[in-house]
Enzyme design. Sequence first.
Site, PDB file in Angstrom:
ATOM      1  N   ASP A 139       0.965  -1.244   0.028  1.00  0.00           N
ATOM      2  CA  ASP A 139       0.072   0.008  -0.036  1.00  0.00           C
ATOM      3  C   ASP A 139       0.919   1.210  -0.022  1.00  0.00           C
ATOM      4  OD1 ASP A 139      -2.586   1.012  -0.129  1.00  0.00           O
ATOM      5  OD2 ASP A 139      -2.468   1.588   2.180  1.00  0.00           O
ATOM      6  N   HIS A 146      -3.049  14.179   0.834  1.00  0.00           N
ATOM      7  CA  HIS A 146      -3.130  13.421   1.850  1.00  0.00           C
ATOM      8  C   HIS A 146      -2.027  13.039   2.912  1.00  0.00           C
ATOM      9  CE1 HIS A 146      -4.665   9.903   4.260  1.00  0.00           C
ATOM     10  NE2 HIS A 146      -3.597   9.183   4.077  1.00  0.00           N
ATOM     11  N   ARG A 155       1.850  16.025  12.753  1.00  0.00           N
ATOM     12  CA  ARG A 155       3.128  16.850  13.251  1.00  0.00           C
ATOM     13  C   ARG A 155       3.134  18.362  12.736  1.00  0.00           C
ATOM     14  NH1 ARG A 155       4.658  12.275  10.725  1.00  0.00           N
ATOM     15  NH2 ARG A 155       4.464  13.403   8.742  1.00  0.00           N
ATOM     16  N   GLU A 213      -9.215   4.425  -2.185  1.00  0.00           N
ATOM     17  CA  GLU A 213      -7.743   4.149  -2.780  1.00  0.00           C
ATOM     18  C   GLU A 213      -8.218   3.484  -4.212  1.00  0.00           C
ATOM     19  OE1 GLU A 213      -4.730   2.429  -0.740  1.00  0.00           O
ATOM     20  OE2 GLU A 213      -4.977   3.139   1.175  1.00  0.00           O
ATOM     21  N   ASP A 245      -9.139   0.590   2.103  1.00  0.00           N
ATOM     22  CA  ASP A 245      -7.939   0.204   3.149  1.00  0.00           C
ATOM     23  C   ASP A 245      -8.447   0.644   4.468  1.00  0.00           C
ATOM     24  OD1 ASP A 245      -5.692  -0.581   4.330  1.00  0.00           O
ATOM     25  OD2 ASP A 245      -4.707   1.284   3.849  1.00  0.00           O
ATOM     26  N   GLN A 252      -3.519   2.055  15.355  1.00  0.00           N
ATOM     27  CA  GLN A 252      -2.443   2.359  14.424  1.00  0.00           C
ATOM     28  C   GLN A 252      -1.431   3.390  14.988  1.00  0.00           C
ATOM     29  OE1 GLN A 252      -3.790   4.098  10.664  1.00  0.00           O
ATOM     30  NE2 GLN A 252      -1.698   4.682   9.882  1.00  0.00           N
ATOM     31  N   TYR A 256       2.448   2.138  15.518  1.00  0.00           N
ATOM     32  CA  TYR A 256       3.228   2.371  14.085  1.00  0.00           C
ATOM     33  C   TYR A 256       4.421   2.801  14.425  1.00  0.00           C
ATOM     34  CZ  TYR A 256       3.332   7.405  13.872  1.00  0.00           C
ATOM     35  OH  TYR A 256       3.503   8.603  13.793  1.00  0.00           O
ATOM     36  N   LYS A 265      -4.309  -2.147  10.380  1.00  0.00           N
ATOM     37  CA  LYS A 265      -4.521  -2.000   8.825  1.00  0.00           C
ATOM     38  C   LYS A 265      -4.875  -3.587   8.472  1.00  0.00           C
ATOM     39  CE  LYS A 265      -3.314   2.094   7.292  1.00  0.00           C
ATOM     40  NZ  LYS A 265      -4.129   2.958   6.594  1.00  0.00           N
ATOM     41  N   THR A 372      -4.413   6.607   0.010  1.00  0.00           N
ATOM     42  CA  THR A 372      -5.727   7.547   0.168  1.00  0.00           C
ATOM     43  C   THR A 372      -5.644   8.563  -1.086  1.00  0.00           C
ATOM     44  OG1 THR A 372      -5.838   7.252   2.487  1.00  0.00           O
ATOM     45  CG2 THR A 372      -7.181   8.720   1.654  1.00  0.00           C
TER      46      THR A 372
HETATM   47 MN    MN Z   1      -4.016   3.038   2.559  1.00  0.00          MN
END
Ligand code: MN
Length: 436
Positions: A139, A146, A155, A213, A245, A252, A256, A265, A372
């Site tokens: 992916d 995005h 951030r 997506e 997705d 997440q 992550y 995911k 995305t």
């Molecule tokens: Mn994705």
Amino acid sequence: MTNLNETHDPALTSWVESANAPETDFPIQNLPYGVYRKAGSGGPGRVGVAIGDRILDVTAAAAEMSGAAKDAAGLCNGETLNELMAAGNGAWSALRAGLSRLLREGGPADAPRDALRGALTAQADAEMLVPANIGDFSDFWASLVHATNAGKINRPDNPLLPNYKHLPIAYHARSSSFGVSGTAVRRPEGQVKPPGADSPVFRPCARLDYEMELGLYVGPGNDIGSPIALDDAEKHLFGVCVLNDWSARDIQAWEYVPLGPFQGKNFANTISPWVVTMEALAPFRTPAYERAAGDPALMPYLASDANAAAGGIDVRLEVLMSSAKMRAAGTPPALIGASRFKDMYWTAAQLVAQHTASGCNLRPGDLLGSGTVSDEESFGSLLETSWAGSRTFTLPGGEERTFLEDGDEVIMRGYCEADGARRIGLGECRAEVLPS
Ligand code: MN
């Protein structure tokens, strides 16, 4: 990129009347492939091609073909599209031309329509299956909008990471949990660290999201150690689908760092059942995204004149939602987001070139997710629409949402329009959220 040919002629019509309706996703200029069976039969899947509101059994149609088209149709007698995907452009084009000639109005005078009518199934009577044995799924994150939005949320002072404009970013994801449109998705449970909490807890996901997506199916693979050159990349792409997705944002967010998505995911991906071929997309090609003047120069393996001139594809994607309450009230699904694949920062060919630059081998039926697809004003995820849960939006009937509730149904659609071309559609990718 495939050139235009007789199969794209916007004047073509089909003797399957429903294929001539202006609003159909599946006119004779489209001819996407899928795998289906009679609903409730539990029997083996068969390869079919969508025409209007019908499906033509490709194996049955093979009996009415000859030459290269018949040979290619012979690759469709299994329960997946993998053999056809592996066969490459010559076989794909021959079969598309053969099917177009059999299905068009005013085709060969002896077109054996009675035999072909017997090989048609109403889509309403069919159950669609995952159309390929998807060996691997990667992916990407190809939308600059995005990536910038996700960065701003996480951030605010440093939204876009320094690698973004140098290479297409991706993670290796999972193919075992793919479901075709209509397969419900259960809300996952997992470890999350609530805001302000000292330690994590295990609970149902509270920030369930979708990602709208485009899915890209790999055709012929490459040998390990043999990267695919950018200008050869599209010879290795068979076609596209709409891909959701699903993402558990709270799971997440905690897991992550530093290796990327995992439980957030891997619980589900939903795909539309029809694979629209790269050849069918030929009328909808556009230049690649125009990089800003100050953007870093592309390395040679990611740059070519052909990619810059026509690497884009103008696929328009839409995401709609309906809650259980809306469905009970007979309220149609509400449009939540709409965006265009042609505005992605990286092209489909660049994703293939990047994936194989290391010598990594792709195999027929592998799926690449675009990431995305978001526009400046309209987003392909609720992470962006709700700005990480800080803004609610209102559904028809007054319910408010930030992320998905149980009973919500997410519906994604894709279509292509261009001057001088017949509109084609990718069909629908739909799934309801079940409680954990
Ligand atoms: Mn994705």
